[in-house]
Design an enzyme around this catalytic site. Structure first.
Site, PDB file in Angstrom:
ATOM      1  CB  ALA A  65      40.819 -68.566  50.965  1.00 18.63           C
ATOM      2  N   GLY A 110      37.481 -63.607  51.142  1.00 18.45           N
ATOM      3  CA  GLY A 110      37.970 -63.156  52.453  1.00 18.45           C
ATOM      4  C   GLY A 110      38.571 -61.762  52.420  1.00 18.45           C
ATOM      5  CD  GLU A 113      34.166 -63.587  54.140  1.00 13.61           C
ATOM      6  OE1 GLU A 113      35.132 -64.269  53.736  1.00 13.61           O
ATOM      7  OE2 GLU A 113      33.207 -64.063  54.778  1.00 13.61           O
TER       8      GLU A 113
END
Ligand code: COA
Length: 259
Positions: A65, A110, A113
């Site tokens: 992010a 992220g 991820e």
């Protein structure tokens, strides 16, 4: 699309480059929009047999992010942005062709991820990885709490997520977070070589194998075996299946057309 680049680098092989090198390729609102536009393009074409995702620059795959944007967001905006990141990562996982994460540098939050939603992770020896969210007072919100335990087991995933630990690619390899470790400077070459091998196999077979594995993972073994049977059946009427048998008989390399 400024912050995401897309090229077809070789026959059947697509390459996405996350392109914010000065911000460690973090997920800004613009980058997320560009990545979704890129997914629109890729979902609309059926000629791609493999997709590669990498970060631009030497240092980062993706730092997750955008924490600078996040600082000025309202609570509702944060909820919406986390949802957008999750949905974008889900779109990558749902692509019908294999996706390789070429982890050229830092993959945090992220960014990791996203790599976990790919089918295969190949990382260079200078990369580092981690789900760092709990060190920021939050939790992984783009599938990290679900995909990491499925990949490496719950104990190891808890150990990494609770501690927010950053691990070297060597350690990540030992933990099973990445499948291939590549020596410094050789990542792109090696990833392309792996992608070419996959692209040379029967594309319908490869896609059906992905479907069987992905769908089967989320169910029990009996249902999984039924899913495998259904996926296998889709390969039976294809020309590629006949070409595979013919090529074996003629002792030559098969030439798969994707039909
Ligand atoms: N969001 C926004 N900007 C980020 C960022 C992020 N997640 N991660 C890095 N950047 C920016 C830095 O602020 C810096 O910008 P600046 O030059 O304007 O100060 C630039 O990217 C380069 O980062 P820097 O830290 O100077 O480089 P580095 O090579 O020493 O370290 C990282 C790179 C990615 C290892 C480090 O920045 C980092 O740990 N980032 C946070 C990663 C993280 O925890 N993400 C999870 C979010 S939930």
């Amino acid at each position: 699309m400024n912050t995401v680049l897309f090229d077809v680098v070789e026959d059947y092989i697509g390459l996405i480059t996350l392109n914010r090198p000065k911000a460690a390729n973090a997920f800004s609102t613009e980058l997320l929009q560009d990545l979704n536009d890129c997914m629109d393009l890729i979902e609309a074409r059926d000629d791609l047999r493999v997709l590669i995702i990498k970060g631009s620059g030497e240092k980062a795959f993706c730092a997750g992010a955008d924490l600078k944007e996040r600082a000025s967001m309202s609570k509702n905006e944060v909820v919406q942005t986390v949802k957008t990141i999750k949905e974008t990562v889900n779109r990558v996982e749902a692509l019908p062709m294999p996706v390789i994460a070429a982890i050229n540098g830092a993959a945090f939050g992220g960014g990791l991820e996203l790599a976990l939603a790919c089918d295969i992770r190949m990382a260079s020896t200078e990369a580092s990885l981690g789900l760092t969210e709990t060190s920021l007072g939050i939790i992984p919100g783009a599938g990290g709490t679900q995909r990491l335990p499925r990949l490496i087991g719950p104990g190891r995933a808890k150990y990494l997520i609770y501690s927010a630990r950053r691990v070297s690619s060597q350690e990540a390899y030992q933990l099973g977070m990445i499948e291939v470790l590549v020596e410094r400077g050789k990542l792109v070459e090696q990833v392309l070589s792996e992608a070419s091998i996959i692209a040379g196999n029967g594309p319908i077979g490869v896609r059906q194998a992905k479907e069987a594995i992905q769908s089967g993972l989320n169910t029990n073994i009996e249902t999984g075996l039924d899913i495998e049977e259904a996926c296998y059946k889709r390969t039976i009427p294809t020309n590629d299946r006949l070409e595979g048998i013919q090529a074996f008989k003629e002792k030559r390399k098969p030439n798969f057309s994707g039909n």
